[in-house]
Design a protein around this motif. Structure first.
Motif, PDB file in Angstrom:
ATOM      1  N   VAL A   1       0.923  -1.255  -0.138  1.00 59.93           N
ATOM      2  CA  VAL A   1      -0.076   0.102  -0.027  1.00 59.93           C
ATOM      3  C   VAL A   1       0.919   1.337   0.087  1.00 59.93           C
ATOM      4  O   VAL A   1       0.570   2.052  -0.784  1.00 59.93           O
ATOM      5  N   ILE A   2       1.724   1.143   0.812  1.00 59.53           N
ATOM      6  CA  ILE A   2       2.798   2.478   0.784  1.00 59.53           C
ATOM      7  C   ILE A   2       3.689   2.505  -0.371  1.00 59.53           C
ATOM      8  O   ILE A   2       3.674   3.729  -0.923  1.00 59.53           O
TER       9      ILE A   2
ATOM     10  N   ILE B   1       1.115   4.089  -2.673  1.00 60.58           N
ATOM     11  CA  ILE B   1       0.535   5.345  -2.411  1.00 60.58           C
ATOM     12  C   ILE B   1       1.871   6.525  -2.977  1.00 60.58           C
ATOM     13  O   ILE B   1       1.556   7.353  -3.451  1.00 60.58           O
ATOM     14  N   SER B   2       2.841   5.963  -2.503  1.00 59.52           N
ATOM     15  CA  SER B   2       4.153   6.865  -2.912  1.00 59.52           C
ATOM     16  C   SER B   2       4.298   7.283  -4.347  1.00 59.52           C
ATOM     17  O   SER B   2       4.809   8.226  -4.816  1.00 59.52           O
ATOM     18  N   MET B   3       4.272   6.076  -5.167  1.00 64.44           N
ATOM     19  CA  MET B   3       4.446   6.068  -6.465  1.00 64.44           C
ATOM     20  C   MET B   3       3.339   7.023  -7.066  1.00 64.44           C
ATOM     21  O   MET B   3       3.550   7.927  -7.882  1.00 64.44           O
ATOM     22  N   LEU B   4       1.949   6.821  -6.721  1.00 65.96           N
ATOM     23  CA  LEU B   4       1.083   7.491  -6.953  1.00 65.96           C
ATOM     24  C   LEU B   4       1.225   9.059  -6.660  1.00 65.96           C
ATOM     25  O   LEU B   4       1.073   9.953  -7.720  1.00 65.96           O
ATOM     26  N   MET B   5       1.501   9.412  -5.418  1.00 69.34           N
ATOM     27  CA  MET B   5       1.769  10.884  -5.214  1.00 69.34           C
ATOM     28  C   MET B   5       2.905  11.441  -6.213  1.00 69.34           C
ATOM     29  O   MET B   5       2.989  12.314  -6.647  1.00 69.34           O
ATOM     30  N   PHE B   6       4.035  10.598  -6.293  1.00 73.63           N
ATOM     31  CA  PHE B   6       5.107  10.877  -7.330  1.00 73.63           C
ATOM     32  C   PHE B   6       4.666  11.245  -8.627  1.00 73.63           C
ATOM     33  O   PHE B   6       5.002  12.263  -9.034  1.00 73.63           O
ATOM     34  N   PHE B   7       3.753  10.371  -9.227  1.00 72.56           N
ATOM     35  CA  PHE B   7       3.464  10.740 -10.507  1.00 72.56           C
ATOM     36  C   PHE B   7       2.497  11.839 -10.667  1.00 72.56           C
ATOM     37  O   PHE B   7       2.633  12.580 -11.586  1.00 72.56           O
ATOM     38  N   ILE B   8       1.487  12.113  -9.476  1.00 75.20           N
ATOM     39  CA  ILE B   8       0.653  13.152  -9.686  1.00 75.20           C
ATOM     40  C   ILE B   8       1.634  14.468  -9.567  1.00 75.20           C
ATOM     41  O   ILE B   8       1.450  15.464 -10.426  1.00 75.20           O
ATOM     42  N   LEU B   9       2.455  14.564  -8.676  1.00 75.94           N
ATOM     43  CA  LEU B   9       3.475  15.750  -8.445  1.00 75.94           C
ATOM     44  C   LEU B   9       4.204  15.942  -9.766  1.00 75.94           C
ATOM     45  O   LEU B   9       4.221  17.221 -10.109  1.00 75.94           O
TER      46      LEU B   9
ATOM     47  N   ASN C   1       2.162  17.340 -12.436  1.00 75.73           N
ATOM     48  CA  ASN C   1       2.018  18.888 -11.941  1.00 75.73           C
ATOM     49  C   ASN C   1       3.183  19.719 -12.328  1.00 75.73           C
ATOM     50  O   ASN C   1       3.110  20.908 -12.962  1.00 75.73           O
TER      51      ASN C   1
ATOM     52  N   LEU D   1       6.695   1.292 -14.646  1.00 76.46           N
ATOM     53  CA  LEU D   1       7.897   1.855 -13.948  1.00 76.46           C
ATOM     54  C   LEU D   1       7.863   1.366 -12.616  1.00 76.46           C
ATOM     55  O   LEU D   1       8.873   1.190 -12.001  1.00 76.46           O
TER      56      LEU D   1
ATOM     57  N   THR E   1      10.748  -1.171 -10.474  1.00 77.33           N
ATOM     58  CA  THR E   1      11.267  -0.547  -9.199  1.00 77.33           C
ATOM     59  C   THR E   1      11.102  -1.706  -8.278  1.00 77.33           C
ATOM     60  O   THR E   1      12.024  -1.826  -7.540  1.00 77.33           O
TER      61      THR E   1
ATOM     62  N   PHE F   1      -2.811   1.551  -7.780  1.00 76.69           N
ATOM     63  CA  PHE F   1      -2.554   2.836  -7.568  1.00 76.69           C
ATOM     64  C   PHE F   1      -2.021   3.649  -8.615  1.00 76.69           C
ATOM     65  O   PHE F   1      -2.154   4.728  -8.833  1.00 76.69           O
TER      66      PHE F   1
END
Ligand code: ATP
Ligand code: MG
Lengths: 309, 279, 365
Positions: free
Chosen positions: B111-112, B115-123, B126, B141, B145, B213
């Motif tokens: 899960v972590i 989530i961290s990958m998703l946050m990374f891709f969203i950021l 942006n 990707l 990893t 995610f």
């Protein structure tokens, strides 16, 4: 006099480029796609929820840190409860895996050589089939009208007084179901390290102990068990660590009112869109994992040093 | 003489029943004519027909396969590099951090990681406009990893046991270190690298959490498809899918076992030949 | 001797430290072109370490190595005209015999045809032509050893290092291979440095031997010289067997010295060594085969009475262990030259052990 030669890629590659590349590529990859995302989670955990996209802001006063996520961790009993339930379920699953896996691994070392490889293959085979499908198999068995549930129900009704009789046993959507499925899916992770540590034991050792007058069970306690402690630790952590953070199993067969921590993280993130809270819970879960992991790596280092230390 | 351990054999039988009864039950019910997945309604193969004529399922299986092949290949290249670096370069800057980075994904809850990958891709979307849409590339990707470190573990263990004198011999005969890597180290670690690839392939093919995610609209892998169906309850065509998976994997594993058995027999025959040609 | 060989390899004051432990201590050696040179010493005395410094796998902690006049400091293994035959052979398991032998030739400027010719010649040299396409695990131990040799020779090195080349072979094959190794060396003219802990092997193979102990070279010389004129007690006892006794110089009489040896209880004569002074305490050593055994007191010097404690009869010769009056033992190795005649000495017989003054070795320290 030294003539400064022009830079040549071939020369650089021969001298140190090849090793720089071999270290640099995977290193860079992990820094960018593993460490950086993790640092983002760490940063998010002290951010504030915001109506922007992405839904996080770092406004407010110096030092721009919002400890709300961590405060709620300790005050809102949803989090404390789900942490406890996760630890309990994972711990119970680990113990049950050990209780079933240890005699199985020991049994595997005792069957004839020609059978052993086939049986080992049968232990590994489920691991190569889909994890989801293995969970799904139990959803089928535990359902109210399944032959398995009916079999158990009939058994129950036979044994208990008539007015305790039930139409079916409520197995699905309970912590019982979560633990059962965890045991089912993680059992190979317990058996394999146990088997490899038990297989290495010298069979003449317990023959020697028996020769000295010990009964088989004493031999097990005095000789076999102490030597398989590294295997127990390795297997235990291979089950406990992923079980504690499990998301799929509690989502499919678990009780929504007492969620495990993995599900809480996903829900905070997806449904509540509360990134700081999800990140804080994630960080807390990781902190809980540090202890067992360090234990594991210490044991592994010791196992590599060789026996007799 | 060892007495036959009745207790252990009993537990072993119980354990294998525990392993295989759910799977067998699933296989039997895949031929169930009833719409209710758990009530027997006569023999039928209609779920196989409906499964194999379902374009969505076929597309998802193809996508999963594509992602697994690509990500396992890159994971093997990167993971082998990391395993080689950790076992052959004693000292380099940042070695401690590197070996930490190689073990951390093994114990990070999925899960972590997801989530961290998703946050990374969203950021990054942006900040630099990439990735425009999540899907094949982001899933691949992410899979590279977290599966490369499994390859690293396998390769590093093999290289740690390898006979260093063979590498020194190549160096002694005029090969530079990178040629030694290419000519000797990699070929002798070939089976480890191959099993690394296979592991990375299965991990990718099987992953639900991280994929869920990092995916985007329109990119549904087979596990995601199953996940979305199964979340709603038991559906009979999944039984058919499971049966196909078990049969395919079973045949694959049996085949691998047979090939290994043959190789072993040939090795023994070779050794006998060497012995008889002793002069 | 060292003076009349053309210096080809010069090892100057080479030491190697592994942390606080000194594996090789200040080694100085000069080795001539075309020589077979043996490094002899017990396990762990630093032979492999010295060899690895010559091959370039280890850098000396101090000292320098010159090959053909060129300083080898900092030259990596792949650029040295030195090849090594490894203790474990280190054949490439994934390549055929042919590919193994041809591996080093990749780095030579030669055409494909020349390369095949060279590999063929090498296969011929070690008599492995029928096995060219087999993999290492498909050939026997002796054949593997020959592949390793051919592979190291294929690039025509100036210097070939052989680390225990025969240790992995059984006794019969070892003797056969020794001579094969010598004949190959003769035909190729390559300088060989052979590491071994087997003194007989060293003496058979080598033109000169260096005896090592705890990282230091104790003595260098041709086999005969090292055996007959050991420079120290370690060398004397490492090569062959020898009996050693404490002795004190009583008198010096021209080329001979009269010594008091407490173990013998009678003074004995020995050829003097330079710088001997009266009253000096040193070691007298005699090899068993230099001693004669008599049933009656012989005429001449150095006859020591004793009683036979043990004997081993080998047919062509016998080994006796004789108790001296002091209680110490002396070993005598006698050839059974005559059949019948005077009966051979038997257990508990009273005998006299005699030796020439020239047979005794006087050792200081
Ligand atoms: N890399 C190393 N690090 C630390 N000590 C070492 C290393 N290599 C060798 N030594 C030590 O140096 C000493 C000499 O080792 P070396 O291998 O040269 O012995 P050797 O004479 O070849 O012995 P053998 O006949 O058993 O092969 C040994 O005591 C060994 O333990
Ligand atoms: Mg050695």
């Amino acid at each position: 006099m030294s003539v400064s030669r022009p830079f040549s890629i071939a020369r650089w590659f021969h001298r140190r480029g090849w090793s720089d590349l071999i270290i640099g590529l995977p290193y860079g990859w992990l820094l960018l796609l593993f460490l950086l995302p993790f640092l983002i989670v760490l940063a998010m955990s002290v951010g504030s929820q915001a109506p922007t996209a992405p839904p996080v802001g770092f406004g407010g006063e110096y030092p721009w840190i919002n400890p709300r996520g961590y405060q709620r961790l300790f005050t809102d009993d949803l989090y404390i409860r789900s942490f406890l339930i996760s630890l309990m379920n994972a711990g119970l699953a680990t113990l049950l895996c050990l209780g079933l896996g240890y005699p199985m691994a020991l049994g595997l070392t005792r069957v004839a050589k020609s059978w052993r490889n086939i049986l080992l293959m049968l232990v590994i085979l489920p691991f190569w089939t889909s994890f989801l499908l293995r969970v799904y198999a139990w959803m089928g068995l535990m359902g109210k009208s399944s032959w398995f549930n009916q079999l158990l129900t009939d058994g129950w009704n036979l044994l208990v007084p008539v007015d305790w009789a039930v139409k079916s046993i409520p197995m699905m959507h309970s912590n019982f179901a979560v633990v059962l499925v965890m045991v089912y899916t993680y059992l190979p992770f317990m058996i394999l390290p146990l088997y490899s540590s038990l297989e290495r034991l010298d069979p003449t050792l317990d023959e020697a102990a028996m020769d000295l007058g010990s009964r088989p069970f004493r031999v097990f306690l005095d000789v076999t068990l102490p030597q398989s402690v590294p295997g127990i630790i390795a297997g235990g952590l291979l089950v406990f660590i992923p079980a504690a953070g499990e998301l799929v199993i509690p989502t499919l067969v678990g009780d929504a009112s007492t969620p495990m921590i993995g599900r809480v993280i996903a829900d905070e993130f997806n449904s509540a869109r509360d990134w700081p809270m999800a990140s804080a819970v994630a960080v807390a879960l990781l902190v809980l994992m540090v202890g067992p992991t360090m234990l594991y790596s210490r044991y592994q280092a010791r196992a590599e040093e060789g026996p007799g230390k | 003489m060892r007495r036959s351990p009745v207790f252990l054999i009993t537990v072993l039988c119980f354990g294998f029943a525990f392993f295989y009864i759910p799977i067998l039950s699933m296989m039997v019910y895949s031929f169930n004519g009833s719409r209710l997945a758990t009530v027997w309604g006569g023999f039928s193969t209609k779920w196989y027909v409906s499964l194999l004529s379902n374009k969505q399922v076929i597309a998802a299986a193809l996508l999963s396969f594509k992602i697994a092949v690509v990500s396992a290949t890159f994971a093997t290249i990167l993971g082998t590099m990391a395993g080689f670096a950790l076992s052959r370069f004693r000292k380099f800057r940042g070695r401690t951090l590197f070996s930490g980075l190689v073990t951390a994904p093994l114990i990070m809850p999925e899960v972590i990681t997801g989530i961290s990958m998703l946050m990374f891709f969203i950021l990054t979307a942006n900040w630099i406009g990439w990735p425009g849409a999540r899907g094949f590339s982001t899933i691949t990707l992410a899979h590279i990893t977290f599966s490369m470190v499994f390859v690293t573990t396998i390769v590093q263990a093999r290289l740690g046991q390898a006979d260093r004198a063979i590498e020194e011999a190549a160096m002694d005969l005029g090969s530079r270190p990178w040629q030694v890597l290419w000519d000797v180290t990699l070929p002798t670690a070939f089976t480890a690298i191959l099993s690394g690839w296979l592991l990375a392939f299965t991990i990718s093919l099987d992953d639900v959490v991280i994929t869920s995610f990092t995916t985007g609209p329109g990119s549904t892998t087979l596990p995601l498809l199953i996940w979305s169906k199964v979340k709603l309850g038991v559906t009979p065509d999944i039984n058919a899918l499971a049966t196909i998976t078990v049969v395919v994997v079973g045949i694959g594993v049996a085949l691998a076992g047979w090939v290994m058995h043959r190789a072993e027999k040939r090795r023994l025959a070779d050794e006998r030949m060497a012995f008889s040609s002793n002069d | 001797m060292a003076a009349d060989v053309e210096p080809f390899l010069r090892i100057e004051g080479v030491s190697k430290n592994f942390g606080p432990f000194q594996a090789v201590k200040d080694v100085n050696l000069t080795i001539g072109k075309g020589e077979i040179f043996a490094l002899l010493g017990g396990s762990g005395c630093g032979k492999t370490t010295l060899l690895r410094m010559l091959a370039g796998f280890e850098e000396p902690s101090s000292g320098r190595i010159f090959l053909d006049g060129q300083d080898m400091t900092g030259v990596p293994p792949w650029e040295r005209p030195v090849h090594m035959m490894f203790q474990s052979y280190a054949l490439f398991p994934h390549m055929t015999v042919e590919k193994n032998i041809g591996y080093g030739l990749k780095h030579e400027r030669m055409t494909a045809a020349e390369r095949t010719d060279r590999v063929r010649a090498m296969l011929d040299l070690v008599q492995l032509t029928p096995f060219a396409v087999r993999k290492p695990h498909q050939i026997s131990g002796g054949q593997r050893q020959r592949v390793a040799l051919a592979r190291a020779l294929a690039r025509q090195p100036k210097l070939l290092l052989l680390d225990e080349p025969l240790a992995a072979l059984d006794k019969k094959l070892r003797e056969h291979t020794q001579f094969e190794l010598m004949s190959i060396q003769e035909r190729t003219g390559v300088t060989f440095i052979v590491v071994t802990h087997d003194q007989e092997e060293a003496m058979t193979l080598a033109d000169r031997i260096a005896v090592m102990d705890r990282g230091a070279v104790q003595q260098v010389g041709p086999p005969g010289e090292v055996y007959e004129h050991p420079a120290s007690r370690f060398v004397a006892s490492f090569l062959g067997s020898i009996s050693q006794y404490e002795a004190r110089v009583l008198r010096i009489e021209g080329a001979e010295a009269l010594l008091d040896v407490p173990a013998f209880e009678t003074p004995v004569r020995a050829t003097a060594i330079p710088g001997l002074v009266e009253g000096e305490v040193l070691t007298l050593a005699v090899r068993p085969e230099k001693l004669a055994i008599h049933r009656h007191p012989p005429g001449g010097p150095n006859a020591i009475p004793g009683e036979i404690k043990d004997l081993a009869y080998f047919g062509k010769d016998s080994l006796y262990r004789v108790t001296l009056p002091s209680g110490q033992l002396i070993s005598v190795h006698a050839v059974n030259a005559r059949r019948g005649g005077e009966a051979r000495p038997d257990w508990y017989d009273k005998v006299w052990v005699a030796f020439e003054p020239a047979a005794a070795i006087l050792l200081r320290g």
